[in-house]
Design an enzyme around this catalytic site. Structure first.
Site, PDB file in Angstrom:
ATOM      1  CG  HIS A 315      -2.074   0.902   1.125  1.00 51.36           C
ATOM      2  ND1 HIS A 315      -2.016   2.250   1.378  1.00 51.36           N
ATOM      3  CD2 HIS A 315      -3.338   0.648   0.737  1.00 51.36           C
ATOM      4  CE1 HIS A 315      -3.199   2.793   1.164  1.00 51.36           C
ATOM      5  NE2 HIS A 315      -4.036   1.839   0.772  1.00 51.36           N
ATOM      6  CG  ASP A 373      -8.446  -4.369  -2.712  1.00 54.84           C
ATOM      7  OD1 ASP A 373      -7.677  -3.415  -2.894  1.00 54.84           O
ATOM      8  OD2 ASP A 373      -9.688  -4.278  -2.753  1.00 54.84           O
TER       9      ASP A 373
HETATM   10  C1  SDX Z   1      -6.314   0.004  -2.842  1.00 55.29           C
HETATM   11  O1  SDX Z   1      -4.529   4.523  -2.025  1.00 55.29           O
HETATM   12  C2  SDX Z   1      -5.459   3.894  -1.376  1.00 55.29           C
HETATM   13  O2  SDX Z   1      -5.837   4.248  -0.281  1.00 55.29           O
HETATM   14  C3  SDX Z   1      -6.052   2.698  -2.108  1.00 55.29           C
HETATM   15  C4  SDX Z   1      -7.049   1.859  -1.337  1.00 55.29           C
HETATM   16  C5  SDX Z   1      -8.325   2.618  -1.050  1.00 55.29           C
HETATM   17  O3  SDX Z   1      -9.035   2.238  -0.105  1.00 55.29           O
HETATM   18  O4  SDX Z   1      -8.669   3.535  -1.846  1.00 55.29           O
HETATM   19  O5  SDX Z   1      -6.482   1.442  -0.094  1.00 55.29           O
HETATM   20  C6  SDX Z   1      -7.456   0.625  -2.122  1.00 55.29           C
HETATM   21  O6  SDX Z   1      -6.087   0.335  -3.973  1.00 55.29           O
HETATM   22  C7  SDX Z   1      -5.436  -0.968  -2.109  1.00 55.29           C
HETATM   23  C8  SDX Z   1      -4.204  -1.447  -2.976  1.00 55.29           C
HETATM   24  C9  SDX Z   1      -4.698  -2.544  -3.899  1.00 55.29           C
HETATM   25  N1  SDX Z   1      -3.667  -2.933  -4.864  1.00 55.29           N
HETATM   26  C10 SDX Z   1      -2.995  -4.077  -4.772  1.00 55.29           C
HETATM   27  O7  SDX Z   1      -3.143  -4.881  -3.860  1.00 55.29           O
HETATM   28  C11 SDX Z   1      -2.051  -4.345  -5.946  1.00 55.29           C
HETATM   29  C12 SDX Z   1      -0.721  -4.890  -5.417  1.00 55.29           C
HETATM   30  N2  SDX Z   1      -0.024  -3.834  -4.712  1.00 55.29           N
HETATM   31  C13 SDX Z   1       0.977  -3.056  -5.483  1.00 55.29           C
HETATM   32  O8  SDX Z   1       0.621  -2.866  -6.826  1.00 55.29           O
HETATM   33  C14 SDX Z   1       1.427  -1.810  -4.709  1.00 55.29           C
HETATM   34  O9  SDX Z   1       1.701  -2.220  -3.433  1.00 55.29           O
HETATM   35  C15 SDX Z   1       0.537  -0.591  -4.661  1.00 55.29           C
HETATM   36  C16 SDX Z   1       0.090  -0.154  -5.999  1.00 55.29           C
HETATM   37  C17 SDX Z   1      -0.658  -0.853  -3.820  1.00 55.29           C
HETATM   38  C18 SDX Z   1       1.351   0.545  -4.004  1.00 55.29           C
HETATM   39  O10 SDX Z   1       2.392   0.822  -4.871  1.00 55.29           O
HETATM   40  P1  SDX Z   1       3.484   1.951  -4.501  1.00 55.29           P
HETATM   41  O11 SDX Z   1       3.131   2.676  -3.251  1.00 55.29           O
HETATM   42  O12 SDX Z   1       3.724   2.774  -5.733  1.00 55.29           O
HETATM   43  O13 SDX Z   1       4.742   1.100  -4.153  1.00 55.29           O
HETATM   44  P2  SDX Z   1       5.797   0.557  -5.193  1.00 55.29           P
HETATM   45  O14 SDX Z   1       5.090  -0.071  -6.368  1.00 55.29           O
HETATM   46  O15 SDX Z   1       6.785   1.631  -5.471  1.00 55.29           O
HETATM   47  O16 SDX Z   1       6.462  -0.628  -4.354  1.00 55.29           O
HETATM   48  C19 SDX Z   1       7.565  -0.389  -3.479  1.00 55.29           C
HETATM   49  C20 SDX Z   1       8.378  -1.689  -3.555  1.00 55.29           C
HETATM   50  C21 SDX Z   1       8.768  -2.072  -4.990  1.00 55.29           C
HETATM   51  O17 SDX Z   1       9.940  -2.859  -4.919  1.00 55.29           O
HETATM   52  P3  SDX Z   1      11.398  -2.131  -5.124  1.00 55.29           P
HETATM   53  O18 SDX Z   1      11.275  -1.346  -6.445  1.00 55.29           O
HETATM   54  O19 SDX Z   1      11.565  -1.204  -3.932  1.00 55.29           O
HETATM   55  O20 SDX Z   1      12.365  -3.249  -5.188  1.00 55.29           O
HETATM   56  O21 SDX Z   1       7.562  -2.786  -3.068  1.00 55.29           O
HETATM   57  C22 SDX Z   1       7.356  -3.725  -4.140  1.00 55.29           C
HETATM   58  C23 SDX Z   1       7.639  -2.985  -5.434  1.00 55.29           C
HETATM   59  O22 SDX Z   1       8.057  -3.891  -6.440  1.00 55.29           O
HETATM   60  N3  SDX Z   1       5.951  -4.126  -4.063  1.00 55.29           N
HETATM   61  C24 SDX Z   1       5.521  -5.376  -4.209  1.00 55.29           C
HETATM   62  C25 SDX Z   1       4.139  -5.324  -4.021  1.00 55.29           C
HETATM   63  N4  SDX Z   1       3.759  -4.062  -3.784  1.00 55.29           N
HETATM   64  C26 SDX Z   1       4.891  -3.329  -3.819  1.00 55.29           C
HETATM   65  N5  SDX Z   1       6.173  -6.535  -4.464  1.00 55.29           N
HETATM   66  C27 SDX Z   1       5.409  -7.662  -4.550  1.00 55.29           C
HETATM   67  N6  SDX Z   1       4.063  -7.666  -4.369  1.00 55.29           N
HETATM   68  C28 SDX Z   1       3.401  -6.529  -4.118  1.00 55.29           C
HETATM   69  N7  SDX Z   1       2.057  -6.532  -3.949  1.00 55.29           N
END
Ligand code: SDX
Length: 439
Positions: A315, A373
């Site tokens: 998140h 989720d």
């Molecule tokens: C919702 O914003 C809100 O409040 C949203 C929400 C709401 O109520 O409105 O809470 C609802 O959208 C919840 C999130 C649902 N999405 C997912 O579950 C999809 C999976 N999660 C990722 O796509 C990600 O965690 C996000 C999109 C939720 C957040 O992305 P960020 O903040 O841009 O973080 P990032 O992609 O820069 O990740 C930081 C690191 C990265 O690795 P490095 O580049 O540092 O090596 O963490 C890793 C990412 O690759 N990472 C994950 C991961 N999520 C982040 N690695 C594996 N699995 C994951 N799920």
């Protein structure tokens, strides 16, 4: 909204541009809680430069009194009330009142509000024709985008955003009609007749009635399931300036009508990185198949070359447990118990995946925890809701958050049209040759 933006402090931040030696000082503004913000509205005027923050990692887009998240502590407050207490003591409609008006209603206020919402649950009969224009196998989120936006073609008496009364009517209409729009989208996909809302049912009960009722026999809503649905709606109601809420605010900042803005919010929520994640979690669990494969998929998720992610994990704001995920997991067990589901392989697989991920250095280092989720899809499936409807349920719940934030933006005297700047890295000025002179 107050004009005074330097709340609670006269501290400042001074920025020096080393390339020009120019310096400028900006107010450091503190709110009720959370990090202070640097008010940089005069940055370009003073230093001739913009900030650069793709994805708005460290950028506050507005001042708001509605919701507060402490991502490090896993705290979620709506108008100051912890989500755990709202879920325990309130119905979704009470939380709708709170988000819209800033206070929890007393009984008389609730009765009036509930009656007003109930009397707006029907849809214009002509909207049947709009549904009939979609293929039966259309994704219901496509129908939600279309029908929500189309409401501005039917309810012209509540599109003047400068009229507080019309804004209130549009807000009530959106909250009231979204369950009907969603229920009809589901019925349309099944080829079953649309079920009309019943005024003697509560909000969540009515939603379940329109999803699962049919004309051939009485459908009695299971009160435990209705309470679970009501709790799920509360958990998804609002969440600060997430992608879809920011979309609604940006759309509304141009003066677009509320129905069009909500349609834009639905479109943004549809993405798998946002509200579409609940549908993506089920697909992911299907891909993993069984516990023996978990380590292989966790390895894929950690591989920067592999696009696979553990959906429902991570998140932008929560760097601790999403409090909603904890409540969702508890609700999952309650619903499965109520339905007499002895063992749900998907739930066991999800819990095993959660356990393994939470013990893995990659997830610990990046503070990746289950979000709202991660478990919701398992509950929805147990309720008999098809995967394609999961994000639709999220949209039904989030409508009150979108509309409350939209109203707050319209009522903010400092509000301007949202128009971000950019870092341009394209071609310098060059002349265009007519086609006959081009190689
Ligand atoms: C919702 O914003 C809100 O409040 C949203 C929400 C709401 O109520 O409105 O809470 C609802 O959208 C919840 C999130 C649902 N999405 C997912 O579950 C999809 C999976 N999660 C990722 O796509 C990600 O965690 C996000 C999109 C939720 C957040 O992305 P960020 O903040 O841009 O973080 P990032 O992609 O820069 O990740 C930081 C690191 C990265 O690795 P490095 O580049 O540092 O090596 O963490 C890793 C990412 O690759 N990472 C994950 C991961 N999520 C982040 N690695 C594996 N699995 C994951 N799920």
């Amino acid at each position: 909204m107050s004009e005074d933006t330097t709340k609670g402090t006269n501290k400042t931040v001074t920025i020096t541009d080393d390339s020009t030696g120019k310096q400028a000082t900006f107010p450091l503004v503190t709110g009720t809680d959370g990090p202070p913000v640097i008010d940089i509205r005069r940055l370009y005027a003073e230093l001739g430069c913009f900030t650069y923050d793709p994805g708005f990692i460290a950028t506050g887009s507005c001042e708001s009194n509605i919701t507060f998240i402490d991502g490090d502590k896993g705290i979620l407050l709506h108008r100051g009330y912890p989500i755990e207490q709202l879920v325990r003591h309130c119905s979704h409609l009470e939380v709708c009142y709170l988000l819209l008006k800033g206070e929890l209603p007393n009984q008389a206020q609730f009765d009036k509000f509930s009656s007003d919402i109930t009397n707006h649950t029907m849809l214009h009969e002509q909207l049947h024709n709009l549904y009939r224009g979609f293929r039966r196998d259309a994704h219901p989120m496509a129908i939600m985008c279309g029908v929500a936006g189309a409401l501005s073609a039917f309810y012209h008496d509540s599109t003047d955003i400068n009229d507080p009364y019309q804004r209130m009517v549009a807000s009530y209409r959106m909250i009231a009609k979204m369950p009907t729009i969603a229920g009809w989208a589901y019925k349309y996909s099944l080829g079953q007749p649309f079920m009309y809302p019943k005024n003697d049912l509560g909000y969540a009960e009515n939603f379940l009635w329109m999803l699962f009722g049919h004309p051939c026999e009485e459908y009695l809503v299971n009160p435990v399931i209705a309470r679970a649905m009501d709790r799920i709606l509360i958990l998804h109601a609002d969440h600060e300036q997430n992608a879809s809420t920011s979309t609604v605010r940006l759309s509304g900042s141009s003066g677009a009508n509320p129905f069009a803005c909500i349609s834009a919010g639905i479109a943004s929520l549809w993405g798998p990185a946002h509200g579409g994640a609940n549908e993506a979690v089920l697909k992911m669990l299907g891909q993993i198949g069984n516990k023996a494969n978990i380590n292989e998929f966790v390895k894929k998720a950690k591989d920067p070359e592999d696009p696979f992610r553990i959906m429902g994990f991570g998140h932008r704001v929560y760097k601790n447990f999403d409090p909603r995920a904890k409540i969702m997991q508890k609700t999952c067990h309650e619903v499965l118990n109520e339905l007499g589901v002895e063992s749900e392989p998907l739930l066991e697989l999800a819990m095993a995946l959660e356990r393994i991920a939470l013990e893995d250095e990659y997830f610990i280092e990046r503070k990746l925890y289950p979000n709202v989720d991660f478990y919701s899809g398992i509950i929805f499936r147990a309720l008999g809701i098809p995967t394609t409807m999961f994000t639709v349920l999220f949209a039904v719940a989030r409508t009150v958050g979108w509309i409350a934030q939209w109203n707050e933006m319209i009522e903010d005297p400092t509000q301007k049209i949202g128009r971000p700047r950019q870092l341009y890295t394209g071609s310098k000025r060059r002349d265009a040759a007519p086609i006959e002179e081009r190689q």
